[in-house]
Design an enzyme around this catalytic site. Sequence first.
Site, PDB file in Angstrom:
ATOM      1  N   VAL A 149     -21.302  44.022  30.723  1.00 40.70           N
ATOM      2  CA  VAL A 149     -21.556  43.057  31.791  1.00 40.70           C
ATOM      3  C   VAL A 149     -22.991  43.189  32.267  1.00 40.70           C
ATOM      4  O   VAL A 149     -23.575  44.260  32.228  1.00 40.70           O
ATOM      5  CB  VAL A 149     -20.608  43.244  33.011  1.00 40.70           C
ATOM      6  CG1 VAL A 149     -19.192  42.844  32.667  1.00 40.70           C
ATOM      7  CG2 VAL A 149     -20.666  44.669  33.522  1.00 40.70           C
ATOM      8  N   SER A 150     -23.558  42.082  32.694  1.00 39.40           N
ATOM      9  CA  SER A 150     -24.901  42.057  33.291  1.00 39.40           C
ATOM     10  C   SER A 150     -24.986  40.821  34.152  1.00 39.40           C
ATOM     11  O   SER A 150     -24.033  40.062  34.274  1.00 39.40           O
ATOM     12  CB  SER A 150     -25.977  42.021  32.197  1.00 39.40           C
ATOM     13  OG  SER A 150     -26.021  40.762  31.589  1.00 39.40           O
ATOM     14  N   THR A 151     -26.156  40.593  34.753  1.00 44.11           N
ATOM     15  CA  THR A 151     -26.284  39.461  35.681  1.00 44.11           C
ATOM     16  C   THR A 151     -26.028  38.123  35.013  1.00 44.11           C
ATOM     17  O   THR A 151     -25.667  37.164  35.659  1.00 44.11           O
ATOM     18  CB  THR A 151     -27.687  39.432  36.286  1.00 44.11           C
ATOM     19  OG1 THR A 151     -28.645  39.452  35.219  1.00 44.11           O
ATOM     20  CG2 THR A 151     -27.907  40.629  37.169  1.00 44.11           C
ATOM     21  N   ASP A 180     -21.618  40.108  38.321  1.00 45.14           N
ATOM     22  CA  ASP A 180     -20.810  39.844  37.128  1.00 45.14           C
ATOM     23  C   ASP A 180     -19.324  39.684  37.447  1.00 45.14           C
ATOM     24  O   ASP A 180     -18.607  38.948  36.769  1.00 45.14           O
ATOM     25  CB  ASP A 180     -20.970  40.981  36.112  1.00 45.14           C
ATOM     26  CG  ASP A 180     -22.343  40.959  35.471  1.00 45.14           C
ATOM     27  OD1 ASP A 180     -22.985  39.902  35.490  1.00 45.14           O
ATOM     28  OD2 ASP A 180     -22.773  42.004  34.943  1.00 45.14           O
TER      29      ASP A 180
END
Length: 557
Positions: A13-15, A422
Amino acid sequence: MKKQTKCYIYTRVSTSMQADGYSLDAQREKLRRYAEYEGMTVADEYSDEGFSGKNIQGRLEFQRMLNDIQNGKDGVEYVLVFKLSRFGRNAADVLNSLQLMQDFGVNLICVEDGIDSSKDSGKLMISVLSAVAEIERENIRTQTMAGREQKAREGKWNGGFAPYGYRLENGQLFIADDEVEVIKTIFDRYIHTNDGINGVAKYLNDNGYIKKLRQNGTIPGFSANFVKDVLDNPVYMGKIAYGRRKTEKKLGTRNEMRVVEQLEFPIYDGQHEAVISEEDWRLAQEKRKSNIYRREKINNPEHAHILSGILKCPCCGKSLYGNISKAHSKDNKTRYYYYCKNTVTPTGHDCTFRTNIEQTELNRMVADIISAMVKEPRFSEAIKEKIGTAVDTAEMEKRLEALQTKLRKTFGVKSRLERQMDELDIDDSYYDKKLLDLQRRYDEQYGKIEEIEIQILNVQEQINSIRQEKISGDSIYQLLLVFDKVYNSATEVEQKEFMKAFIEKIELFPQKREDGCWIKNIVFNFPVPVGGAEMRELPLEYITTLECVVLMSRVEK
């Protein structure tokens, strides 16, 4: 019996996940269902939480997965990812990692994108989509930076800690009454005296100025780097600069970045109050530029004004410099003097010291005093004990460690904000507001990270300076042990280098005393053993002291 196909599951997950709203758990569940539907056995699961897809550096789980593939740990044939962007956003990294996997018989399946690298069209599709993902990542960064530049255009503070001399309230800069005097003094000393950056820092430290310790200034005392940063920051003349530092890729690397100071950058009118005038800031910049290219002019390359800059005027306190009197017709001899070239002091009063002191006389006087010092029986033993002793930078090391911990925590805050973005529920009625609030806090972390990194560089610079001073001190001590043998046979240029390294300043009497002495006090750069005690200063105000020194030198002669 049909062989069971094994696979790995990789999630991240990331922005960027704010757009599709899939959390780690949602990705895992979808991938597990896909594996079950296709009759695959999940041999292991790997997950990187809160890491950008910019590159594979720092994605420890991703690297562990690649190592397990190379070692043939579970004999897997596939790696399942939710989307290609979860595998990576850097096109080169994606293709290199995929090639490595295929070298060991492992292919990639991007479930949501419907891509299977084992099929003819799969790798082509991966090449295209990974390039698009990289462009998307760069666009996100560009949009963020564009927002920061727009704030600068509007004259607003662009995030991060307030510069020294200001305080931050509700995103706006206000003058900090308990700090602003230091800023004014820095500009005043730099513009209206001969002090350079180091001289201004020393003036602040020697004259009772106290540096307020705060988030972006936890190092006690004023360093040359602090003074330089103040002088170069247009915020103090009421402006907001954008792009003073630029992050760019290191040549010869794929993903390593570095911060580079920019010589030119846009400056906008700020909404905050100025501390100094634009004219004073311009004068400071002119001196900064001229000091870079300053060179000492020597008419005779074999002659050096040995004590130039070290001798201090007894009237205004500024440095005395070398002066040349052309060869006289009587003896055809060029004469050299020390004189004060300052007609006006920083306070506006005239400097009345107009005496030209003959250089040979004063040079010999200082050399005789040093010679007398080093011939004292206890001097040699004391110097030998000092050479090679360890330098104590423990406090500095603690500050450095504290700053590095603070930096790690700030990165941790940034990572937590990424995860929170996220994991936002896209169906939440307050989704947009929550996202904007998290994005604002996320952007602020970049300013904080930059401030801490600058502080770390300052502390490292101070530690290196202390250690270098120790090395320089040892070198001078070694020379002092053989002063009489070495000094007189050295060139004047070499003698000048020695004096500059050994002596900080020499204070003079307003006029030569009856005993012929000009020297009132000598301040050394390093502690020196004199008369059984260590001292940084050698006061010669009392005739008994001077007589003792001169007598010692005469006895040895």
